[in-house]
Design an enzyme around this catalytic site. Sequence first.
Site, short mmCIF file in Angstrom:
data_model
loop_
_atom_site.label_atom_id
_atom_site.label_comp_id
_atom_site.label_asym_id
_atom_site.label_seq_id
_atom_site.Cartn_x
_atom_site.Cartn_y
_atom_site.Cartn_z
N GLY A 121 -4.70 8.97 5.06
CA GLY A 121 -5.68 9.50 6.01
C GLY A 121 -5.15 10.61 6.88
N ASN A 154 10.08 3.45 8.64
CA ASN A 154 8.77 3.11 9.20
C ASN A 154 8.64 3.72 10.59
OD1 ASN A 154 6.89 1.07 7.82
ND2 ASN A 154 8.91 0.22 7.38
N ASP A 172 0.81 -1.22 0.00
CA ASP A 172 0.00 0.00 0.00
C ASP A 172 0.84 1.27 0.00
OD1 ASP A 172 0.80 -0.36 2.65
OD2 ASP A 172 -1.23 -0.52 3.45
#
Length: 483
Positions: free
Chosen positions: A401, A294, A235
């Site tokens: 988001g 990350n 993703d």
Amino acid sequence: MKHYVAVDIGASSGRLILGKLVNEKLQLEEIHRFKNGFTYRDGHERWEIDQLMQEIFIGLEKVKQLGISECVLGIDTWGVDYVLIGASGEKLADPISYRDKRTLNAVQNLTSEYPREYIYKKTGIQFMELNTLYQLYVEERDLLERAEKILLIPDYIGYVLTGVKVAETTNSSTTQMLNLREQLFDKDLLSHLNIDVEKFAPLTDAGTYLGKVKEEWLEEYDIPNCDVVTVATHDTASAVVGTPAEGENWAFLSSGTWSLIGMELSAPINNEAAFKENYTNEWGAYGTYRFLKNIMGLWIVQEIARMDDYKHSFAEMAEEASNYPYFKQIINVNDARFNNPENMVDEIKLYCQETGQTIPETIGELTNCVYGSLALYYALELEKMTEITGKKIEKLYIVGGGSNVAMLNQLTAKLAGIEVFAGPSEATAIGNLVVQMINQGEIESMRAGRKIIRNSFEIGEFSCGDVRFEEIKERFTKVLEFN
């Protein structure tokens, strides 16, 4: 006019987005949205993979109800997790989540047998206990021996739909088992795990045609006849394709459950500096590399909301947070203790107590603490990236988001001292669609796709401003010294 469907599944929710290209602009329509999550079963935290397949079929039936009998389809999901496939093509067990505690100490144990430097030089991937390498290291031997193939989640979904097994490269790179130089699964690493390289399907690049949806599904469900394209199935890789970037000297931040901050490069960087800072070189679409870190993302805020029984919306939590001074409390958002604690609120309070800070009590204080800490972490990583790559970063594009959280965007712009562009929030699905359209010849290239994205969606802008960055950074350093 061709119709395209992006199946985009994250760790907490999934969606099917219908897309089409009209007058050089992308038009999107959300067709179906559903929840995702893991449940504790048979001794582990497991994904409901069969339920996810049912949700995909429900979404495709809704597409058919719109009068669409044919479409192109692409699938992206989160990374690292996998399904073991038996000799008859059957699923041997429901996949275990990367948040399961089975990999605790797996990095330490494996790297005591096989040096960290050697693994990093081979793969260029950062060390995280959730990586597929460590999941397979602790996997049940009986299951591994029975498995004919090991398929990552989006490849498994593609296999169920078409019957074709592949290992798409952007996602396969996150396993920490691909050799950067050879561009293949690393036989030495797999040999150390006693896994035959033949258990992995052929490596396949993003943008490759996979096949048609099987006849049996067309007979069982009232769904369109779909051509499936292997998109950038990780993703984040799709989100980077869907980033409206232009020019040079930019960085991206895919902001969702995880925060992934990095740069798109033409070659990997797996030198000593990158190794020391634990940076990763995930493969991107069309020969690129995602040089990134990350970082624990909005997962922490999501867990605060859950602990509060969802009494406040995320917008209300952000509004409450704005009532407090920023950086009163700072946490290390990437501390493993925040990965999957029993109670996130208690964990944050305990961290602040242990590090000699005041304890946040209200929902606003807790949210304020997390957003401020995330923005600080982003700014620090941008600083490190500049040092390692030698490239000056002038713009940051925030997608996903988290691009809707204006407070976090503005804090990041101020701390990093660069312009921040926010949106689109559905960058992952958009990147998925763009790769499909390139495959079908409707879009010429990724660069052309990004121009179309800029012309199709509203992008927010946040200017940098005065903030006590060095002072806050020094405070954070002192907090880390408590650990």
